[in-house]
Write an enzyme that holds these catalytic residues in place. Structure first.
Site, PDB file in Angstrom:
ATOM      1  N   GLU A   1      53.749  42.355  39.909  1.00  0.00           N
ATOM      2  CA  GLU A   1      53.135  41.185  40.534  1.00  0.00           C
ATOM      3  C   GLU A   1      54.123  40.029  40.555  1.00  0.00           C
ATOM      4  OE1 GLU A   1      48.813  39.881  40.200  1.00  0.00           O
ATOM      5  OE2 GLU A   1      49.832  38.493  38.839  1.00  0.00           O
TER       6      GLU A   1
ATOM      7  N   ASP B   1      51.279  44.498  35.735  1.00  0.00           N
ATOM      8  CA  ASP B   1      50.708  43.154  35.803  1.00  0.00           C
ATOM      9  C   ASP B   1      51.298  42.397  34.620  1.00  0.00           C
ATOM     10  OD1 ASP B   1      49.058  40.985  36.543  1.00  0.00           O
ATOM     11  OD2 ASP B   1      47.527  41.625  35.119  1.00  0.00           O
TER      12      ASP B   1
ATOM     13  N   ASP C   1      43.604  43.219  33.188  1.00  0.00           N
ATOM     14  CA  ASP C   1      45.056  43.410  33.268  1.00  0.00           C
ATOM     15  C   ASP C   1      45.391  44.834  33.718  1.00  0.00           C
ATOM     16  OD1 ASP C   1      45.852  40.780  31.935  1.00  0.00           O
ATOM     17  OD2 ASP C   1      44.576  41.699  30.410  1.00  0.00           O
TER      18      ASP C   1
END
EC number: 3.1.21.10
Length: 178
Positions: free
Chosen positions: A78, A18, A151
């Protein structure tokens, strides 16, 4: 009974990233579609007041350590989506590029997933909130006591998404290439 056991070659290790300059979530899972096991989770931090190059180098160092230690089959990152804060988008894109570079240097393939894709994979809803994602990550990994920031759980959700959807996506791509 042995027919119900997965082929050992079908068990994959996925590292989810992430990306973020201040906080970059890392999550590693093993498994196959329908079953995931937690291997490790972390959040890499860089000081907001540090020079950009130093921050990117720190992320690179942390990602190198995780890639070398975890030895994933694939890295799921991501995909940056449009936000109102251009600075945040730039930092996220730069951190994602570092993850791509580190994986490429080690010959590890990288796949990209949108936030809505990841949310749909782990919660069934593409518009799920962070709390719902974190709850389902803990449930899917059978780790109810996992104390990890958003996160980190987002990174684990990315890894689970790739673990479950990656095989199907590869089959679709192969079928479409015929």
């Amino acid at each position: 009974m042995a027919a119900n056991l997965p082929n050992m070659r079908s068990i994959r290790r996925v590292m989810g990233v992430d990306p973020g300059l201040t906080r970059c979530g890392i999550g590693v899972v093993d498994g196959y579609p329908g079953l995931a096991r937690l291997v490790g989770v972390d959040v890499l931090h860089t000081p907001a007041d540090a020079e950009l190059g130093d921050r990117l180098a720190a992320l690179e160092d942390g990602l190198v350590q995780w890639l070398d230690r975890a030895a994933p089959d694939v890295v799921a990152v991501e995909r940056v989506f449009s936000q109102h804060n251009v600075r945040t988008v730039m930092g996220t894109a730069q951190a994602g590029a570092v993850a791509l570079l580190v994986a490429a240097r080690r010959g590890v393939p990288v796949v990209w997933h949108t936030p809505s894709e990841v949310k749909a994979a782990v919660t069934g809803q593409g518009r799920a909130g962070k709390d719902q994602v974190a709850f389902m990550v803990r449930r899917l990994l059978r780790a109810p006591g996992l104390a990890a920031p958003a996160d980190a759980t987002d990174a684990l959700a990315l890894a689970i998404c790739q673990l479950w959807r990656g095989a199907a996506m590869a089959r679709l791509a192969a079928g479409g290439a015929r």
